[in-house]
Scaffold this motif. Structure first.
Motif, PDB file in Angstrom:
ATOM      1  N   ARG A 151       5.281  -3.294  15.738  1.00 54.61           N
ATOM      2  CA  ARG A 151       4.171  -2.006  15.484  1.00 54.61           C
ATOM      3  C   ARG A 151       3.014  -2.357  15.385  1.00 54.61           C
ATOM      4  O   ARG A 151       1.901  -1.811  15.689  1.00 54.61           O
ATOM      5  CB  ARG A 151       4.787  -1.404  14.009  1.00 54.61           C
ATOM      6  N   ALA A 152       2.665  -3.705  14.708  1.00 55.41           N
ATOM      7  CA  ALA A 152       1.420  -4.279  14.394  1.00 55.41           C
ATOM      8  C   ALA A 152       0.664  -4.490  15.783  1.00 55.41           C
ATOM      9  O   ALA A 152      -0.630  -4.258  15.922  1.00 55.41           O
ATOM     10  CB  ALA A 152       1.401  -5.357  13.579  1.00 55.41           C
ATOM     11  N   TRP A 153       1.639  -4.937  16.716  1.00 61.42           N
ATOM     12  CA  TRP A 153       0.896  -5.393  18.171  1.00 61.42           C
ATOM     13  C   TRP A 153       0.740  -4.169  18.735  1.00 61.42           C
ATOM     14  O   TRP A 153      -0.541  -4.130  19.486  1.00 61.42           O
ATOM     15  CB  TRP A 153       1.997  -6.161  18.597  1.00 61.42           C
TER      16      TRP A 153
ATOM     17  N   LEU B 295      -3.976   1.620  10.588  1.00 60.74           N
ATOM     18  CA  LEU B 295      -2.947   0.896   9.921  1.00 60.74           C
ATOM     19  C   LEU B 295      -2.570   1.551   8.841  1.00 60.74           C
ATOM     20  O   LEU B 295      -1.080   1.409   8.551  1.00 60.74           O
ATOM     21  CB  LEU B 295      -3.599  -0.654   9.511  1.00 60.74           C
TER      22      LEU B 295
ATOM     23  N   LEU C 243       1.008   0.194   7.337  1.00 55.81           N
ATOM     24  CA  LEU C 243       0.997  -1.278   7.305  1.00 55.81           C
ATOM     25  C   LEU C 243       0.131  -1.706   6.130  1.00 55.81           C
ATOM     26  O   LEU C 243       0.038  -2.912   5.502  1.00 55.81           O
ATOM     27  CB  LEU C 243       0.467  -1.766   8.460  1.00 55.81           C
TER      28      LEU C 243
ATOM     29  N   LEU D  38       2.173  -3.409   3.158  1.00 56.85           N
ATOM     30  CA  LEU D  38       2.995  -4.502   3.546  1.00 56.85           C
ATOM     31  C   LEU D  38       3.459  -5.235   2.347  1.00 56.85           C
ATOM     32  O   LEU D  38       4.496  -5.488   2.251  1.00 56.85           O
ATOM     33  CB  LEU D  38       1.896  -5.303   4.489  1.00 56.85           C
TER      34      LEU D  38
ATOM     35  N   ILE E  15       1.587 -10.697  11.259  1.00 55.69           N
ATOM     36  CA  ILE E  15       0.971  -9.250  11.349  1.00 55.69           C
ATOM     37  C   ILE E  15      -0.528  -9.489  11.427  1.00 55.69           C
ATOM     38  O   ILE E  15      -1.197  -8.885  12.127  1.00 55.69           O
ATOM     39  CB  ILE E  15       1.558  -8.147  10.266  1.00 55.69           C
ATOM     40  N   CYS E  16      -0.738 -10.410  10.711  1.00 57.15           N
ATOM     41  CA  CYS E  16      -2.291 -10.999  10.512  1.00 57.15           C
ATOM     42  C   CYS E  16      -2.708 -11.503  11.881  1.00 57.15           C
ATOM     43  O   CYS E  16      -3.968 -11.192  12.448  1.00 57.15           O
ATOM     44  CB  CYS E  16      -2.492 -11.674   9.104  1.00 57.15           C
TER      45      CYS E  16
ATOM     46  N   ILE F  76      -3.520  -8.520  14.033  1.00 57.72           N
ATOM     47  CA  ILE F  76      -4.767  -7.635  13.669  1.00 57.72           C
ATOM     48  C   ILE F  76      -5.796  -8.563  13.985  1.00 57.72           C
ATOM     49  O   ILE F  76      -6.978  -8.083  14.466  1.00 57.72           O
ATOM     50  CB  ILE F  76      -4.683  -7.229  12.338  1.00 57.72           C
TER      51      ILE F  76
ATOM     52  N   TYR G 153      -8.377  -6.221   6.410  1.00 56.16           N
ATOM     53  CA  TYR G 153      -6.819  -5.591   5.982  1.00 56.16           C
ATOM     54  C   TYR G 153      -6.394  -6.762   4.993  1.00 56.16           C
ATOM     55  O   TYR G 153      -5.794  -6.340   4.080  1.00 56.16           O
ATOM     56  CB  TYR G 153      -6.251  -5.723   7.515  1.00 56.16           C
TER      57      TYR G 153
END
Ligand SMILES: Cc1cc2nc3c(=O)[nH]c(=O)nc-3n(C[C@H](O)[C@H](O)[C@H](O)COP(=O)(O)OP(=O)(O)OC[C@H]3O[C@@H](n4cnc5c(N)ncnc54)[C@H](O)[C@@H]3O)c2cc1C
Length: 379
Positions: free
Chosen positions: A14-16, A43, A48, A51, A70-71, A74, A85
């Motif tokens: 989902r993050a990508w 986000l 997210l 998180l 995830i970082c 982003i 974030y």
């Protein structure tokens, strides 16, 4: 219950997908030096922002490996967004570590729902790299803490809702973390962010002018700050900033590959030059080494491995040195056009300069790694 591998994979995916959208508008926001509000909204909508908050409060209960991955996504999308974030994740993680029920209701549930943005206000101009030795002391009087002073380099300053500050507030040994809200009387922001990179992150000064807050703002009680800094904030920040910088390095690598494949000069493409092939190989190697060390550090820390601490420190050093090397090589490989805004390479190069001097700075971390290796005390 720890996050399952399936849950982590789904969140990373989902993050990508959000990172793609962030990437598409990153240069525009960078040129405007705009706070990345639309990116943070995306986000938030994806859940997210929760998180590092436990699922019983509506969060995702993320682990450090999930944080790293995830970082990276982003950071690949946009460095400024990644930094805002990450500071939100650090702020919510430190609150979540010791929140009372009332604090969880007031801050963590809305943060998990995407309604509140947090950050960290630890640094002070006078202590610089040694943010864990704050000089601001809060006087305790009539059941309240009175704060006077300035915190520097506060990411998302003036945009975030919550500002955990590190101060000497109590009689107890150890430091204290107090959560300030943006509209607390006496809280204001000074300056504007003029940094060469991370242009949207709004790192400004937080001014504390006779701010008075009650003990309900203390995280973990009096004197709990030092332990929270080293056990919660440090691993969250070090792993997260390493992830963001691996992401920036990957973005530079991706765009360099695309450029050398399509740029023709004197009949052939740049990619056909043997020296360029070596350059791309070395950029890939540097990025992959940093990514691999980050993954093993995050896994070791998640497993509670005793050897995790130096690995976590080294992962931040490796990723922030890798991004400087890779983005510098990208500037060279893409030639004159990389020196202009026609390609985002110069943005990656500017954004990639911040991580190494963000505290704990690489110089300080290297001393700590050396001390750990030789059995000397850190302080
Ligand atoms: C883009 C950006 C965003 C930031 N966001 C935040 C934030 O949200 N919250 C926050 O609290 N802070 C934030 N900071 C502050 C950051 O974490 C550092 O604290 C700050 O950049 C370091 O302070 P300084 O530049 O004053 O370093 P100085 O203390 O002046 O250090 C300068 C150099 O000397 C080296 N040095 C200093 N002491 C030693 C030592 N004992 N041994 C060896 N080397 C040493 C350092 O490594 C550094 O390279 C941010 C900084 C930047 C650049």
């Amino acid at each position: 219950m720890p996050m399952t591998a399936e849950d982590r994979d789904a969140l990373v995916e989902r993050a990508w997908s959000i990172a793609e959208g962030i990437h598409a508008t990153a240069s525009e926001l960078d040129a405007q030096r705009a706070f990345p509000a639309p990116h943070l909204e995306a986000l938030a909508d994806a859940g997210l922002l929760g998180l590092m908050i436990s699922p019983d409060l509506g969060g995702k209960g993320g682990d450090l490996l999930g944080l790293a991955l995830i970082c990276e996504a982003i950071g690949w999308g946009a460095g400024s967004t990644g930094l805002c974030y990450l500071m939100h994740l650090c702020g919510t993680a430190v609150i979540a570590a010791k929140a009372t029920d009332a604090q969880a209701d007031r801050w963590l549930k809305p943060a998990a729902a995407g309604d509140i943005l947090a950050t960290l206000a630890f640094s002070e101009r006078t202590t610089g790299a040694h943010f864990y030795m704050p000089e601001i002391s809060a006087q305790a009087a009539k059941g309240a803490f009175r704060l006077v002073g300035k915190k520097s380099f506060v990411t998302s300053g003036g945009h975030a809702d919550l500002y955990p500050v590190l101060v000497n507030a109590s009689e107890e040994a150890g430091l204290d973390i107090l959560v300030l809200e943006a509209d607390d009387p006496g809280v204001s922001f000074q300056g504007s962010w003029e940094g060469i990179g991370m242009t949207g992150n709004s790192s400004v000064q937080l001014v504390l002018d006779e701010v008075k807050v009650g003990p309900d703002r203390l995280i973990g009680g009096e004197g709990a700050g030092q332990e929270l800094v080293f056990n919660v904030v440090a691993p969250t920040f070090l792993i997260g900033i390493a992830g963001i910088n691996v992401g920036i390095a990957q973005a530079a690598l991706d765009d360099t590959i695309e450029h050398v494949k399509t740029r023709k000069n004197a009949g052939g493409t740049l990619a056909e030059l043997p020296t360029m092939q070596t350059e791309i190989a070395e950029m890939t190697l540097i990025t992959e080494q940093a990514r691999a060390l980050l993954a093993s550090a995050a896994k070791a820390a998640d497993a509670g491995d005793e050897a995790a601490l130096p690995l976590v420190m080294q992962s931040k050093i490796a990723a922030t040195e890798a991004v400087i090397a890779v983005t510098g090589r990208a500037m060279e490989a893409c030639g004159g056009i990389a020196y202009s805004r026609a390609l985002p390479i110069e943005r990656y190069w500017r954004d990639g300069r911040a991580g190494s001097v963000m505290a704990p700075t690489n110089e300080v971390l290297k001393q700590w790694v050396g001390k750990l290796a030789t059995g000397l005390p850190l302080f």
